[in-house]
Design a protein around this motif. Structure first.
Motif, PDB file in Angstrom:
ATOM      1  N   PHE A 176      37.670  33.774  47.044  1.00  0.00           N
ATOM      2  CA  PHE A 176      37.452  35.076  46.400  1.00  0.00           C
ATOM      3  C   PHE A 176      36.459  35.907  47.209  1.00  0.00           C
ATOM      4  O   PHE A 176      36.677  37.088  47.478  1.00  0.00           O
ATOM      5  CB  PHE A 176      36.939  34.862  44.974  1.00  0.00           C
ATOM      6  CG  PHE A 176      36.703  36.133  44.209  1.00  0.00           C
ATOM      7  CD1 PHE A 176      37.759  36.783  43.589  1.00  0.00           C
ATOM      8  CD2 PHE A 176      35.432  36.679  44.103  1.00  0.00           C
ATOM      9  CE1 PHE A 176      37.557  37.959  42.883  1.00  0.00           C
ATOM     10  CE2 PHE A 176      35.220  37.858  43.399  1.00  0.00           C
ATOM     11  CZ  PHE A 176      36.288  38.502  42.790  1.00  0.00           C
ATOM     12  N   ALA A 182      41.305  36.904  43.806  1.00  0.00           N
ATOM     13  CA  ALA A 182      41.293  35.568  43.206  1.00  0.00           C
ATOM     14  C   ALA A 182      42.562  34.853  43.658  1.00  0.00           C
ATOM     15  O   ALA A 182      43.658  35.245  43.287  1.00  0.00           O
ATOM     16  CB  ALA A 182      41.230  35.673  41.698  1.00  0.00           C
ATOM     17  N   TYR A 231      37.614  32.928  39.203  1.00  0.00           N
ATOM     18  CA  TYR A 231      38.227  32.955  40.530  1.00  0.00           C
ATOM     19  C   TYR A 231      39.709  32.611  40.477  1.00  0.00           C
ATOM     20  O   TYR A 231      40.328  32.299  41.491  1.00  0.00           O
ATOM     21  CB  TYR A 231      37.468  32.004  41.467  1.00  0.00           C
ATOM     22  CG  TYR A 231      35.988  32.257  41.391  1.00  0.00           C
ATOM     23  CD1 TYR A 231      35.482  33.471  41.864  1.00  0.00           C
ATOM     24  CD2 TYR A 231      35.119  31.343  40.811  1.00  0.00           C
ATOM     25  CE1 TYR A 231      34.125  33.758  41.754  1.00  0.00           C
ATOM     26  CE2 TYR A 231      33.768  31.621  40.704  1.00  0.00           C
ATOM     27  CZ  TYR A 231      33.275  32.833  41.180  1.00  0.00           C
ATOM     28  OH  TYR A 231      31.950  33.119  41.057  1.00  0.00           O
TER      29      TYR A 231
END
Lengths: 433, 377
Positions: A176, A182, A231
């Motif tokens: 990330f 993400a 994430y």
């Protein structure tokens, strides 16, 4: 009103999916399967099954209609289906209604020349000692897959075949930070319940059910909410099959069923690697999924049905099923050396996962009968309420534990692995009620 | 005379038959599902045969002691045989009495058919009883209230926009300007597309690597794709669903409005023109009042359809994070999920009652005004 009509139509359509076997053949052996319901898979499976002999019909059906069909055949006494192939979870219903032959002798016969996974043979007895409801047919599991691009962000010193969930979270964060996106993906619209049941709960609590609302479970959900989910690609909520976002590059690291990852490995084996699921404080929870073959007692030809099962358990057929359909052998004699590159990568990850020293094999729920799907909703609800809706962890765990305990009590299901065996209905240790 | 008296009823028979078969029968079935529950009790027999007299009854999950067993050879339909067991079992019934009798292997779980000395009751004869259990399960389900609010929100956002658009589209068609008949074909395209396909289409536009993001990234407007479909901000998902639904289902309203427009006598509009009414005044005082009956039909139809919105929501959001009533009905019905047709029937009944109530409201609200304008003219 229309909703109801639609439901009835849907039921009718579902019944129609059970294709009546051709009548022109002279009493063919009919193999009804709840697996390989997708058209291309059914075609490949049919080719494999029909190589057994010209008189074999391979019929696919959804689970519900297949059970209804066997039930109806038992009531009328007129049986067309000779072999039933289904996931473990389908068999408790069939066993409960006493629709199947005892296959103890057939199994002993097959085991004389093949080494069948003992845990699965045990599962096929459904908790009894002397009744083999099914012969294990094939297995699958859920693993991780990663794009090779992701490997450069792997935390230093981490072994990809023995990751921990903490390292996984670090890895997701590193991706990330480096890309601004993400890059981890979870199948929230797909098999997220398996992720919770077979991977998260066992890895942190050592059990699937008995430690449901323990402090360790709360810790796990906090980890998932605070350390991992930030994430995880937010569009995960619409992912049902992870091969698509993997292939499009939307995510780099994903968790899913091997069969649902397979298209990515088939299309671009040089871009991806497969690896075992990470481990938590309690161990490396993973979920073997086993399918079995049973013989309905209304079959017209037991000997032919038994021969077909022997054939399905032969090393050649088991290897074909792995290569073409992505389900793994249940016998030890299969040669995996000649697999295509993608399938070999996946096979290695599956083997590493099941052989891992800290592995906690967590079985699909056993003994819930027709309410087998309900337990999945409890795990999905837990995930949704905590991770998405942001409800208080312990409140969610306690209220869902209450429902879980009620379900276990009403169905009388005793504990299954990895939870310790129980006398009577499985009990949540920290007080479900 | 007699014959004439009966003719109307004879003409009604086919539709009554249709209603009875396809509405009344499924509705009574659903009602039964929604308000009754099956309980099983095992009747113990005096001898190891199904037809023997009963000696007592045991509840499901009762732990029992096996006192005796008998192995029979059951003849199968295909002529073969298989071993079939009967057990003499003893357990405590609901009244606390110890009862004893024979039961077949079908009704109990026993670890080892030949040696085990204990067993558990797992089957028996089914009896149905009335219950509100399923209604309670629906009301206490944590997704219930969000399903209602999302469904209503979608309805409130979609229907007014659709009506404004549909009336404009219909007026364009009616205006007879050059090429207006071509618009009919363009407007009608979404009618030929199933709602699932429409949902997938709009998903493909708004997904992370979808058409919109690719366009914006390649045009240099943004550096990284924007993620519209995310749980943290559901207004984006709602907007996409609203867009998809408006695109997909406005033309059905338009068709009803067009037919309504064509039924308005030209004289009224010409008379309005003669008296110097502007376009807006003619719309406000002639067209809209005379369109009311068509609008009422369209409104009822659209509202009922709004309660059934399903495939578009599933395709765009996955169906777990953002849910609507029909999706919950399916979640409970689906054999792979709750597999509980009873709660699904409660949901279906709930949707029916709400749609019925809203339809009745429309019929009253719109009719009274309609009659008022009639008496005024």
């Amino acid at each position: 009103m229309n909703t109801k009509i639609r439901l009835s139509l849907m039921a009718l359509a579902a019944m129609a999916l059970v294709v009546p076997p051709a009548l022109s053949q002279e009493d063919p052996v009919t193999f009804i399967s709840t697996q390989f319901n997708v058209v291309e898979e059914a075609e490949r499976a049919r080719a494999i099954v029909q190589a057994f002999g010209s008189g074999v019909e391979f019929v696919v059906s959804e689970e519900g209609p297949a059970i209804d069909l066997l039930r109806a055949e038992a009531q009328s006494g007129q049986g067309v289906q000779d072999v039933m192939g289904a996931l473990h979870g389908t068999f408790p219903t069939l066993a409960g209604e006493d629709l199947l032959f005892d296959l103890t002798d057939l199994l002993a016969d097959i085991e004389a020349s093949a080494d069948i996974n003992d845990a699965y043979v045990e599962l096929g007895r459904m908790g009894t000692e002397d009744f083999q409801y099914y012969v294990p047919w094939m297995q699958a599991t859920l693993t991780m897959a990663a794009n090779n691009e992701a490997l450069q962000y792997l935390p230093e010193g981490a072994d990809i075949n023995a990751l921990t969930w903490d390292q996984m979270a670090e890895w997701a964060q590193a991706m990330f930070d480096a890309t601004g996106e993400a890059k981890m993906g979870l199948p929230v619209a797909g098999l997220i319940h398996r992720f919770m049941q077979g991977y998260m709960f066992p890895s942190f609590t050592g059990g699937m059910v008995t430690q449901f609302n323990s402090p360790e479970a709360a810790e796990m959900l906090a980890f998932l909410r605070d350390d991992l989910w930030p994430y995880v690609n937010p569009q995960s909520i619409s992912y049902a099959f992870m091969n698509e976002p993997l292939l499009s590059g939307e995510v780099w690291v994903a968790f899913d069923h091997v069969a649902r990852l397979k298209p990515a490995f088939d299309q671009a084996p040089e871009d991806f690697i497969a690896f075992p699921a990470p481990a938590g404080p309690a161990g490396r929870g993973f979920m073997p999924i086993v399918a079995g073959l049973g013989i309905p007692y209304t079959t017209g030809d037991v000997a032919a049905a038994e021969d077909l099962i022997r054939y399905m358990l032969s090393p050649e057929v088991q290897a074909q099923v792995l290569e073409q359909l992505g389900f793994y052998p249940v016998i030890g004699e299969v040669d995996v050396a000649s697999l295509p590159a993608g399938a070999a990568l996946q096979a290695a990850a599956v083997a590493a996962q099941s052989a891992s020293e800290d592995g906690i094999p967590s079985l699909l729920p056993v003994g819930l009968g027709a309410r087998g799907g309900e337990i999945n909703e409890i795990y999905i609800n837990t995930f949704t309420r905590v991770i998405i809706d942001g409800e208080d962890i312990q409140t969610v765990l306690d209220s869902e534990a209450e429902r879980l305990q009620a379900l276990l009590n009403e169905t009388g299901a005793s504990c299954w692995a990895p939870d310790p065996a129980s006398e009577g209905p499985c009990q949540i240790a920290t007080g479900g009620m | 005379m007699r014959r004439a008296k009966w003719t109307p009823y004879l003409l009604l028979v086919p539709s009554l038959f249709y209603l009875a078969l396809f509405f009344l029968y499924p509705m009574t079935q659903a009602f039964g599902l929604a308000f009754s529950r099956e309980t099983q009790t095992l009747s113990l027999r005096a001898e190891p045969v199904e037809s023997a007299a009963t000696t007592g009854a045991l509840e499901l999950q009762t732990e029992v002691v096996v006192l005796d067993r008998q192995q029979l050879d059951e003849t199968l339909p295909n002529g073969g045989t298989r071993p079939s067991f009967w057990y003499l079992i003893q357990g405590t019934d609901l009244a606390g009495e110890t009862v004893e009798g024979w039961a077949s292997q079908r009704s109990i779980f026993i670890e080892n058919r030949r040696t085990s000395e204990t067993a558990r009751v797992t089957g028996g004869e089914a009896t149905r009883e009335w219950t509100f259990e399923h209604v309670n399960r629906m009301l206490t389900d944590f997704r219930f209230s969000s399903a209602i609010s999302t469904t209503l929100l979608l309805m409130v956002l979609i229907i007014p926009a659709q009506f404004v658009l549909a009336i404009i589209m219909a007026l364009v068609l009616q205006s007879q300007v050059r090429g207006s008949s071509m618009f009919l074909y363009i407007y009608a395209i979404p009618l030929g597309i199933s709602d699932l396909v429409a949902g997938i289409l709009w998903f493909a536009i708004f997904t992370q690597r979808g058409f919109l993001n690719s366009l914006m990234v390649s045009a240099g407007l943004i550096d990284l794709p924007f993620i519209f479909i995310r749980a943290e901000n559901i207004s984006w998902m709602i907007s996409i669903i609203v867009l998809a639904e408006i695109w997909r289902a406005t033309s059905i309203v338009m068709i009803i409005v067009v037919s309504g427009l064509q039924a308005i006598p030209k004289d009224y509009l010409e008379a309005g023109e003669v008296f110097g009414a502007s376009m807006w005044q003619r719309l406000r005082h002639i067209i809209l009042p005379l369109l009311k009956p068509s609008l009422q039909v369209a409104l009822i139809l659209r509202t009922i359809l709004a309660f059934q919105v399903f495939a578009v929501v599933i395709a765009i959001t996955g169906g777990d994070i953002l849910t609507v009533l029909s999706n919950e009905t399916f979640r409970w019905y689906d054999p792979a999920r709750f597999n509980n047709p009873s709660v699904a029937a409660v949901y279906a009944g709930f949707i029916m009652i709400v749609s019925l109530a809203i339809s009745l409201f429309y019929m009253r609200a719109v009719r009274s005004q309609d009659e008022a304008t009639k008496s005024a003219t």
